[in-house]
Design an enzyme around this catalytic site. Structure first.
Site, PDB file in Angstrom:
ATOM      1  N   LYS A 477      28.710  61.223  40.913  1.00  0.00           N
ATOM      2  CA  LYS A 477      28.988  60.626  39.605  1.00  0.00           C
ATOM      3  C   LYS A 477      27.709  60.057  39.014  1.00  0.00           C
ATOM      4  O   LYS A 477      26.692  59.923  39.698  1.00  0.00           O
ATOM      5  CB  LYS A 477      30.053  59.539  39.736  1.00  0.00           C
ATOM      6  CG  LYS A 477      29.670  58.386  40.659  1.00  0.00           C
ATOM      7  CD  LYS A 477      30.808  57.387  40.803  1.00  0.00           C
ATOM      8  CE  LYS A 477      30.405  56.230  41.696  1.00  0.00           C
ATOM      9  NZ  LYS A 477      31.482  55.235  41.836  1.00  0.00           N
ATOM     10  N   ARG A 575      40.535  46.237  41.424  1.00  0.00           N
ATOM     11  CA  ARG A 575      39.918  46.993  40.337  1.00  0.00           C
ATOM     12  C   ARG A 575      40.930  48.023  39.832  1.00  0.00           C
ATOM     13  O   ARG A 575      41.423  47.938  38.723  1.00  0.00           O
ATOM     14  CB  ARG A 575      38.633  47.660  40.837  1.00  0.00           C
ATOM     15  CG  ARG A 575      37.782  48.286  39.768  1.00  0.00           C
ATOM     16  CD  ARG A 575      36.427  48.701  40.292  1.00  0.00           C
ATOM     17  NE  ARG A 575      36.506  49.700  41.371  1.00  0.00           N
ATOM     18  CZ  ARG A 575      35.437  50.275  41.929  1.00  0.00           C
ATOM     19  NH1 ARG A 575      34.217  49.912  41.539  1.00  0.00           N
ATOM     20  NH2 ARG A 575      35.566  51.167  42.878  1.00  0.00           N
ATOM     21  N   TYR A 703       3.172  43.745  22.875  1.00  0.00           N
ATOM     22  CA  TYR A 703       3.923  42.983  21.876  1.00  0.00           C
ATOM     23  C   TYR A 703       4.002  41.506  22.234  1.00  0.00           C
ATOM     24  O   TYR A 703       4.162  41.141  23.400  1.00  0.00           O
ATOM     25  CB  TYR A 703       5.354  43.520  21.772  1.00  0.00           C
ATOM     26  CG  TYR A 703       5.474  44.816  21.002  1.00  0.00           C
ATOM     27  CD1 TYR A 703       5.154  44.878  19.645  1.00  0.00           C
ATOM     28  CD2 TYR A 703       5.938  45.964  21.627  1.00  0.00           C
ATOM     29  CE1 TYR A 703       5.280  46.062  18.940  1.00  0.00           C
ATOM     30  CE2 TYR A 703       6.082  47.155  20.935  1.00  0.00           C
ATOM     31  CZ  TYR A 703       5.740  47.204  19.576  1.00  0.00           C
ATOM     32  OH  TYR A 703       5.877  48.371  18.879  1.00  0.00           O
ATOM     33  N   MET A 752       8.946  50.389  24.242  1.00  0.00           N
ATOM     34  CA  MET A 752       9.997  51.392  24.285  1.00  0.00           C
ATOM     35  C   MET A 752       9.544  52.646  25.029  1.00  0.00           C
ATOM     36  O   MET A 752      10.293  53.215  25.832  1.00  0.00           O
ATOM     37  CB  MET A 752      10.433  51.773  22.869  1.00  0.00           C
ATOM     38  CG  MET A 752      11.533  52.838  22.848  1.00  0.00           C
ATOM     39  SD  MET A 752      12.049  53.328  21.199  1.00  0.00           S
ATOM     40  CE  MET A 752      12.942  51.870  20.674  1.00  0.00           C
TER      41      MET A 752
END
Length: 808
Positions: A477, A575, A703, A752
């Site tokens: 998964k 869950r 930054y 980024m």
């Protein structure tokens, strides 16, 4: 390789069932999955802690294999094939290789060491091939099984052998020495690798040196301690000891070589210390073999980086590329074809193949064998490049031929390659890397490399904790925990895993579209996806009455019966799952319908990774046992029972039941230091240095001016950032990357698409490789610093980061 069996049978002290006098061996195999298994195959059914090839003999017989070396004959097959029965099939394989080696009498170079074995072997093959017909170990086949398989590559036309030997336990080298029988020994760098099987470094060294006990000489870097342990004549080299047999002085890109009062200079193509030592080993070997200084000075500058692994890459037009564009000999072709079969994403298979070199076979025999192995592997399109191969394979079906790589490139059409798996296999002189560039999807400077050998190692480690009959479900998964979904699923299917687990139906659909056929369980099925799941043969987890009723309704609409479902029991995770008060209603519904069949009953341990909660885990197991027994008793069926996840396998193997679910551990991440020591790193996130600059005091980096410079420093910019999955919290001097095996601290805020690191005290340049995570830092280290778990680190890596899968 062709030889007959009667003498081998007597050597093995074996019993036989069948007829052997008229059989000539064309191929020795230990891999039941190889498409090269045929009527000419002698198959050794090896048994290990985690596998037993006897289970696949029936399938092999159906494919035409008729001759087997076994420890027992599987029930019902006594009259179906011919069997050589031995007490240990691995020992029988080694003894057979030893006998086959004894049929040849020419010099053999045996190479061992901690590092550099494969590079030295490949370079020596390149340097000596113009003067000798060389046979060598393919890839890094240097183990107790790999060495015997390498030996079977010898034929009567070879006159020099180069074989490497690797060990991990005491007593292994004497076995390999008897198989290889080297007359010349080479010891490469000796270090700490594979030390866990020995009580001391000296014991490991003595074990390695036992490869040389019958050698006429041993070539090594001058070292009095090691030389004193040798029983034969050392032939040494050194950059510092002028008394060595061969003395080197480095001057820029030149090596001055002093040997027997003769001095000459060689231009070297690499400048790093490790490469220089490997080059020195090669030159010393050439001098010992009396290769002229003229040939040495001509050939050494042409040495090349050695790729010892096969890579699967994403290609243009939804293709998959298997990149093996640096060698072309018969043995390595067979290995590459097996890897192609493992990694094929598409039904259509293409090979681009150059002239085949270094076989030692007569040319007509060689290409007859090449043609046969290509046909056995059901290759849909065969593109051959080279005048020789074109002339010999022109009559094979589906062959397209070109005289040169340039001719192919002139006619190259990107649209002619669509939705197929392509093996690119060529001798270095054909420059097939140019073909790879054209067929590969646009390259990225940042890649996530997935080591399929390490993944297999980790799977086998967890298998060693289990009973042979225990089934394994592997969780793929979240895109294989960030590593890649169908590529890993394809390997797991090849490794005969029983089940795959995914989170959502669309993940399972993608695996089915990629050709994965083994059972797939969907752990979090959404009701709207039930029709899709049935269409793609996906098996849902059922965790509530509403969900069960809805699935039964859809199953009735689709006119299916006994559709497999998996019942989830909530034993304390709270869950998903059925609790005790709901079991009677669950059983009533299941008894009233034949539309579904309970394939398994399972639960999930909340604290299997933390043994301080052992009492809670035992209570969960008790609740699960009571619930599953109630369901089984009322349904009068025998579903698969499973409760253990990765850490459960490690900490509670006594609860393995019928199946276990392996997740993060497969990818090299355990939940304790003890567990992690047994696992190998699977994922390495790499980038490069884009730019280097000097920054002066009172300037800032990134930054928000979060990092202020106090002393003149050098910084490097790396093209990876939080959009690629590197959390901003890893910046501002909390985290680091590795450059040339040194820590480079991350300065300021992570951007980024970029981050900046301190390289003031690191010798590096633009374009150098950067390790974001892998062996250092590990994802475990990163998780601890970021106060999270390794799962989050791995699954956060963006899909825009290219994945490369490789196998050594």
């Amino acid at each position: 390789m062709t030889f007959s069996l009667p003498h081998i049978i007597s050597i093995l002290d074996a019993k036989t069932v069948g007829t052997f006098n008229n059989f000539t061996i064309e191929n020795v195999s230990i891999d039941s999955r190889s498409l090269q298994n045929s009527t000419g195959t002698l198959f050794f059914a090896l048994k290990g802690l985690n596998h037993d090839a006897h289970e696949y003999i029936k399938t092999l017989i159906s494919k035409g294999v008729q001759y087997f070396v076994v420890e027992f004959i599987p029930e019902g097959l006594e009259q179906k094939a011919n069997f050589i029965i031995v007490s240990d099939t691995k020992i029988a394989l080694q003894q057979t290789a030893k006998y086959y080696r004894s049929l040849f009498n020419f010099p053999i170079i045996g190479i061992t060491g901690s590092n550099g074995k494969t590079i030295v072997k490949e370079w020596l093959n390149f340097l000596l091939s113009p003067d000798f017909s060389v046979v060598r170990s393919p890839k890094s086949y240097n183990s107790q099984v790999g060495v015997p398989l390498s030996i079977f590559g010898i034929n009567e036309n070879h006159n020099l052998g180069i074989f490497e030997a690797g060990i991990s336990l005491k007593g292994e080298m004497s076995i390999l020495e008897e198989i290889i029988e080297p007359s010349i020994g080479i010891l490469t760098h000796f270090g700490t690798a594979h030390a866990e099987g020995f009580t001391s470094e000296k014991e490991k060294l003595e074990e390695k040196l036992s490869l040389f006990k019958n050698c006429k000489t041993v070539i090594l870097e001058a070292n009095k301690e090691i030389e004193n342990l040798l029983q034969n004549n050392p032939f040494t080299w050194s950059f510092s000891d002028q008394s060595a047999s061969v003395y080197f002085e480095k001057n820029g890109s030149q090596l001055k070589v002093i040997f027997n009062n003769t001095t000459f200079e060689v231009t070297v193509p690499f400048q790093d210390e490790i490469s220089l030592k490997n080059i020195a080993t090669c030159i010393t070997t050439l001098l010992f073999l009396k290769v002229s200084t003229q040939k040495i000075t001509e050939r050494i500058p042409k040495l090349f980086p050695v790729e010892i692994r096969l890579e699967a890459k994403k290609g243009i037009n939804n293709c998959v590329l298997i990149d093996d564009s640096y060698s072309s000999d018969y043995q390595s072709i067979k290995i590459a074809l097996d890897f192609l079969e493992q990694q094929k994403l598409h039904k259509k298979k293409t090979i681009i193949l150059s002239d085949v070199f270094q076989s030692g076979l007569p040319i007509d025999v060689l290409y007859e064998k090449v043609g046969r192995v290509l046909q056995n592997n059901n290759i849909d399109r065969i593109i051959v490049i080279g005048e020789t191969i074109s002339s010999y394979l022109k009559d094979l079906p589906n062959v397209i031929s070109f005289n040169s790589t340039i001719d192919f490139l002139k006619q190259f059409n990107t649209q002619s390659f669509q939705n197929e798996t392509i093996l690119i296999k060529g001798a270095r002189s054909f420059n097939f890397d140019e073909i790879v560039v054209l067929l590969e999807e646009k390259k990225h400077e940042t890649v996530l490399e997935i080591d399929l050998d390490a993944l297999t190692h980790n799977l086998n480690f967890y298998k060693s904790k289990l009973n042979p009959e225990t089934k394994i479900m592997v969780m793929v998964k979240a895109f294989g925990y960030g590593n890649g979904g169908f590529e890993i699923a394809k390997l797991l299917e090849h490794l005969k895993i029983n089940y795959l687990g995914v989170a959502f139906a669309d993940e399972g659909v993608e695996l089915r579209k990629a050709g994965i056929s083994i059972p797939i369980m969907v752990m979090n099925p959404e009701m709207h996806s039930f029709s899709t799941m049935i269409a793609y043969d996906l098996e849902p987890e059922i965790y509530s009455i509403n969900e069960l009723n809805e699935f039964v309704k859809i199953a009735q609409q689709k006119n299916v019966a006994s559709y497999p479902i998996h019942i989830k029991i909530d034993t304390g995770m709270h869950r998903l799952g059925f609790e005790k008060p709901q079991l009677e209603q669950l059983i009533a519904i299941l008894k009233e319908t034949n539309l579904v069949e309970v394939k398994s009953i399972f639960s999930h341990l909340a604290t299997s990774d933390d043994t301080s909660f052992r009492a809670f885990t035992l209570e969960q197991y008790k609740r699960y046992t009571e619930a599953s027994e109630q369901i089984v008793k009322n349904l009068k069926s025998k579903p698969i029972l499973h409760i253990l996840n990765t850490s459960g396998i490690f900490n509670y193997p006594e609860f393995q039941l019928n199946m276990v679910r392996l997740g993060i551990g497969l990818y090299g991440v355990g939940n304790s230091d003890e567990e992690n020591q047994k696992l190998q790193n699977v994922s390495t996130l790499k980038s490069i240095i884009s730019q280097i600059r000097e920054v002066l005091p009172e300037e800032s980096v990134g930054y928000g001016r979060k990092f202020r410079v106090t002393n003149r420093m050098k910084i490097a910019t790396i093209p990876i950032g939080y959009a690629d999955g590197i959390r901003r919290a890893w910046g501002n001097e909390k985290g680091f990357v590795s450059i040339n095996d040194q820590k480079a601290t991350i300065l300021g805020n992570i951007c980024m698409d970029m981050l900046m690191v301190d390289i003031t005290n690191i010798d590096c340049q633009e374009g150098d490789e950067v390790i974001i995570f892998g062996k250092s830092p590990t994802v475990v280290e990163m998780a601890k610093t970021l106060d999270t778990i390794p799962y989050e680190i791995l699954t956060s890596i963006s899909q825009r980061v290219k994945r490369i899968f490789f196998k050594n």
